[in-house]
Design a protein around this motif. Structure first.
Motif, PDB file in Angstrom:
ATOM      1  N   GLY A 135       7.240  -6.092   5.149  1.00  8.32           N
ATOM      2  CA  GLY A 135       6.980  -6.228   6.276  1.00  8.32           C
ATOM      3  C   GLY A 135       7.952  -5.326   6.621  1.00  8.32           C
ATOM      4  O   GLY A 135       6.907  -4.947   8.440  1.00  8.32           O
ATOM      5  N   SER A 136       8.736  -5.214   6.432  1.00  8.39           N
ATOM      6  CA  SER A 136       9.851  -4.186   7.223  1.00  8.39           C
ATOM      7  C   SER A 136       9.554  -3.280   7.050  1.00  8.39           C
ATOM      8  O   SER A 136      10.237  -2.294   7.557  1.00  8.39           O
ATOM      9  N   VAL A 137       8.990  -2.124   6.001  1.00  5.27           N
ATOM     10  CA  VAL A 137       9.071  -1.356   5.438  1.00  5.27           C
ATOM     11  C   VAL A 137       8.071  -0.100   5.430  1.00  5.27           C
ATOM     12  O   VAL A 137       6.601  -1.209   5.063  1.00  5.27           O
ATOM     13  N   LYS A 138       7.776   0.955   6.171  1.00  6.20           N
ATOM     14  CA  LYS A 138       6.209   1.517   5.942  1.00  6.20           C
ATOM     15  C   LYS A 138       6.837   2.681   4.468  1.00  6.20           C
ATOM     16  O   LYS A 138       7.494   3.274   5.298  1.00  6.20           O
ATOM     17  N   VAL A 139       6.034   2.159   3.797  1.00  8.35           N
ATOM     18  CA  VAL A 139       6.269   3.732   2.975  1.00  8.35           C
ATOM     19  C   VAL A 139       4.778   4.451   2.664  1.00  8.35           C
ATOM     20  O   VAL A 139       3.827   4.646   3.630  1.00  8.35           O
ATOM     21  N   GLU A 140       5.312   6.094   3.145  1.00  9.56           N
ATOM     22  CA  GLU A 140       4.227   6.987   3.718  1.00  9.56           C
ATOM     23  C   GLU A 140       3.697   7.236   1.870  1.00  9.56           C
ATOM     24  O   GLU A 140       4.091   7.311   1.046  1.00  9.56           O
ATOM     25  N   GLY A 141       2.451   6.985   2.794  1.00  8.74           N
ATOM     26  CA  GLY A 141       1.127   7.974   0.863  1.00  8.74           C
ATOM     27  C   GLY A 141       1.221   8.903   0.686  1.00  8.74           C
ATOM     28  O   GLY A 141       0.401   9.056   1.703  1.00  8.74           O
ATOM     29  N   LEU A 142       1.040   9.318   0.125  1.00  6.85           N
ATOM     30  CA  LEU A 142       1.063  10.847   0.039  1.00  6.85           C
ATOM     31  C   LEU A 142      -0.067  11.531  -1.058  1.00  6.85           C
ATOM     32  O   LEU A 142      -0.125  12.282  -1.331  1.00  6.85           O
ATOM     33  N   TRP A 143      -0.656   9.586  -1.751  1.00  7.83           N
ATOM     34  CA  TRP A 143      -1.885  10.265  -2.660  1.00  7.83           C
ATOM     35  C   TRP A 143      -2.737  11.666  -2.199  1.00  7.83           C
ATOM     36  O   TRP A 143      -2.626  11.510  -0.439  1.00  7.83           O
ATOM     37  N   HIS A 144      -3.684  11.766  -2.763  1.00 13.27           N
ATOM     38  CA  HIS A 144      -4.496  12.663  -2.144  1.00 13.27           C
ATOM     39  C   HIS A 144      -3.965  14.376  -2.337  1.00 13.27           C
ATOM     40  O   HIS A 144      -4.635  15.216  -1.302  1.00 13.27           O
ATOM     41  N   THR A 145      -2.773  14.084  -1.506  1.00 16.87           N
ATOM     42  CA  THR A 145      -2.247  16.208  -1.043  1.00 16.87           C
ATOM     43  C   THR A 145      -1.037  16.198  -2.401  1.00 16.87           C
ATOM     44  O   THR A 145      -1.444  17.717  -1.866  1.00 16.87           O
ATOM     45  N   THR A 146      -0.317  15.451  -3.349  1.00 15.12           N
ATOM     46  CA  THR A 146       0.852  16.168  -3.506  1.00 15.12           C
ATOM     47  C   THR A 146       1.020  15.420  -5.150  1.00 15.12           C
ATOM     48  O   THR A 146       0.726  14.110  -5.093  1.00 15.12           O
ATOM     49  N   LEU A 147       1.019  15.383  -5.626  1.00 10.19           N
ATOM     50  CA  LEU A 147       1.861  14.789  -6.909  1.00 10.19           C
ATOM     51  C   LEU A 147       3.273  14.705  -7.864  1.00 10.19           C
ATOM     52  O   LEU A 147       3.384  14.210  -8.512  1.00 10.19           O
ATOM     53  N   ALA A 148       3.869  15.053  -6.504  1.00  8.17           N
ATOM     54  CA  ALA A 148       4.806  15.446  -6.447  1.00  8.17           C
ATOM     55  C   ALA A 148       5.753  14.926  -5.124  1.00  8.17           C
ATOM     56  O   ALA A 148       5.293  16.073  -4.701  1.00  8.17           O
ATOM     57  N   ALA A 149       6.681  14.650  -5.385  1.00  9.12           N
ATOM     58  CA  ALA A 149       7.493  14.859  -3.965  1.00  9.12           C
ATOM     59  C   ALA A 149       9.219  14.356  -3.884  1.00  9.12           C
ATOM     60  O   ALA A 149       9.347  13.345  -4.814  1.00  9.12           O
ATOM     61  N   ASP A 150       9.943  14.345  -2.742  1.00 10.66           N
ATOM     62  CA  ASP A 150      11.346  14.232  -3.255  1.00 10.66           C
ATOM     63  C   ASP A 150      11.130  12.731  -1.666  1.00 10.66           C
ATOM     64  O   ASP A 150      10.555  12.846  -1.260  1.00 10.66           O
ATOM     65  N   ALA A 151      12.148  11.650  -2.208  1.00 15.60           N
ATOM     66  CA  ALA A 151      12.111  10.668  -1.309  1.00 15.60           C
ATOM     67  C   ALA A 151      13.219   9.218  -1.650  1.00 15.60           C
ATOM     68  O   ALA A 151      13.475   9.627  -2.651  1.00 15.60           O
ATOM     69  N   ARG A 152      13.475   8.925  -0.994  1.00 14.90           N
ATOM     70  CA  ARG A 152      14.635   8.464  -0.291  1.00 14.90           C
ATOM     71  C   ARG A 152      13.789   6.302  -1.167  1.00 14.90           C
ATOM     72  O   ARG A 152      13.216   6.004  -0.682  1.00 14.90           O
ATOM     73  N   VAL A 153      15.074   5.961  -1.785  1.00 13.56           N
ATOM     74  CA  VAL A 153      14.505   4.850  -2.546  1.00 13.56           C
ATOM     75  C   VAL A 153      15.128   4.333  -1.534  1.00 13.56           C
ATOM     76  O   VAL A 153      16.164   3.304  -0.970  1.00 13.56           O
ATOM     77  N   ILE A 154      14.601   3.029  -0.668  1.00 13.17           N
ATOM     78  CA  ILE A 154      14.416   1.854   0.094  1.00 13.17           C
ATOM     79  C   ILE A 154      15.101   0.810  -1.013  1.00 13.17           C
ATOM     80  O   ILE A 154      16.037  -0.082  -0.136  1.00 13.17           O
ATOM     81  N   ALA A 155      14.222   0.376  -2.205  1.00 11.84           N
ATOM     82  CA  ALA A 155      14.855  -0.932  -2.104  1.00 11.84           C
ATOM     83  C   ALA A 155      14.388  -0.490  -4.023  1.00 11.84           C
ATOM     84  O   ALA A 155      14.014   0.013  -4.539  1.00 11.84           O
ATOM     85  N   VAL A 156      15.448  -1.105  -4.721  1.00 11.84           N
ATOM     86  CA  VAL A 156      15.601  -1.984  -6.418  1.00 11.84           C
ATOM     87  C   VAL A 156      15.102  -3.265  -6.097  1.00 11.84           C
ATOM     88  O   VAL A 156      16.613  -3.537  -6.398  1.00 11.84           O
ATOM     89  N   LEU A 157      14.632  -3.538  -7.176  1.00 11.98           N
ATOM     90  CA  LEU A 157      13.814  -5.694  -7.110  1.00 11.98           C
ATOM     91  C   LEU A 157      13.589  -5.179  -8.833  1.00 11.98           C
ATOM     92  O   LEU A 157      13.140  -4.393  -9.342  1.00 11.98           O
ATOM     93  N   LEU A 158      14.418  -6.271  -9.261  1.00 10.52           N
ATOM     94  CA  LEU A 158      14.491  -6.698 -10.862  1.00 10.52           C
ATOM     95  C   LEU A 158      13.597  -8.453 -10.693  1.00 10.52           C
ATOM     96  O   LEU A 158      14.079  -9.102 -10.160  1.00 10.52           O
ATOM     97  N   GLY A 159      13.385  -8.300 -12.543  1.00 11.58           N
ATOM     98  CA  GLY A 159      13.036 -10.001 -12.240  1.00 11.58           C
ATOM     99  C   GLY A 159      11.294 -10.009 -11.340  1.00 11.58           C
ATOM    100  O   GLY A 159      10.723  -9.634 -10.729  1.00 11.58           O
ATOM    101  N   GLU A 160      10.785 -11.183 -12.411  1.00 10.56           N
ATOM    102  CA  GLU A 160       9.803 -12.394 -11.383  1.00 10.56           C
ATOM    103  C   GLU A 160       9.441 -12.719  -9.844  1.00 10.56           C
ATOM    104  O   GLU A 160       8.790 -12.102  -9.576  1.00 10.56           O
ATOM    105  N   ASP A 161      11.006 -12.805  -9.877  1.00 13.11           N
ATOM    106  CA  ASP A 161      11.537 -13.030  -8.423  1.00 13.11           C
ATOM    107  C   ASP A 161      11.937 -11.746  -7.162  1.00 13.11           C
ATOM    108  O   ASP A 161      12.200 -11.969  -6.254  1.00 13.11           O
TER     109      ASP A 161
END
Length: 196
Positions: free
Chosen positions: A130-156
């Motif tokens: 709800g608070s993050v806007k991810v820029e979708g690069l599909w259909h334009t490139t197969l690789a990109a540099d990007a910053r990790v916003i979050a790492v999530l673990l587990g079912e929760d």
């Protein structure tokens, strides 16, 4: 159409090599779809004949939009074919009434869908997306540099600083060439490489 699937497979096999192994399956599925559509047309034609006779008997020159929608939505009868049949019988179609019925159906579908599956999405991920806007690069490139916003673990989907080797989790990036899972389409798979 089932008869031409083999030729289409031959013409397209360079671009789609898997077609060579799937030709028999494609022909069977296409034939089954043709037969099902033929059945739909046979049922629909009886209903259309009855509807046309009723409209003529009542001196009406227009097939109501609600009837067009019923034939289309319930029986899968093509509107363009109904238009041709109506024209042959001197009848018009209430196209605006049909469009209104379609819009009402879309509204009902959206209202019945709202919130479905939301309980399955963990609160931490819902809050993050709800608070993050991810820029979708599909259909334009197969690789990109990007910053990790979050790492999530587990079912929760609890946020963590990093994943230990051998564990799996989810990574949210600021931009991504990976197409997401949506509308029944499986999401892309790929590799993330750390940079200095």
């Amino acid at each position: 159409m089932a008869k031409v699937t083999r030729r289409v497979g031959e013409l397209m096999q360079d671009a789609y090599p898997d077609l060579a192994d799937a030709q028999e399956h494609v022909a069977r599925v296409t034939l089954a779809e043709e037969e099902r559509f033929g059945h739909t047309l046979r049922i629909g034609m009886r209903l259309v004949d009855s509807l046309v006779a009723e409209q003529k008997a009542q001196g009406r020159l227009t097939i109501p939009g609600t009837e067009i929608f019923r034939l289309y939505d319930t029986y899968g009868f093509p509107v363009d074919l109904l238009r041709d049949i109506g024209t042959d019988h001197g009848l018009r179609l209430d196209e605006s009434g049909f469009e209104q019925a379609m819009a009402e159906q879309r509204t009902r579908a959206r209202e019945s869908w709202v919130g479905s599956g939301e309980a399955e999405v963990p609160a931490s991920l819902r809050d993050l997306t709800g608070s993050v806007k991810v820029e979708g690069l599909w259909h334009t490139t197969l690789a990109a540099d990007a910053r990790v916003i979050a790492v999530l673990l587990g079912e929760d989907q609890r946020p963590v600083e990093a994943l230990a080797e051998g564990t799996t989790g989810d990574v949210v990036l600021e931009r991504t060439p990976f197409y997401p899972e949506a509308g029944g389409q499986v999401g892309d798979a790929g590799t993330l490489w750390p940079t200095d």
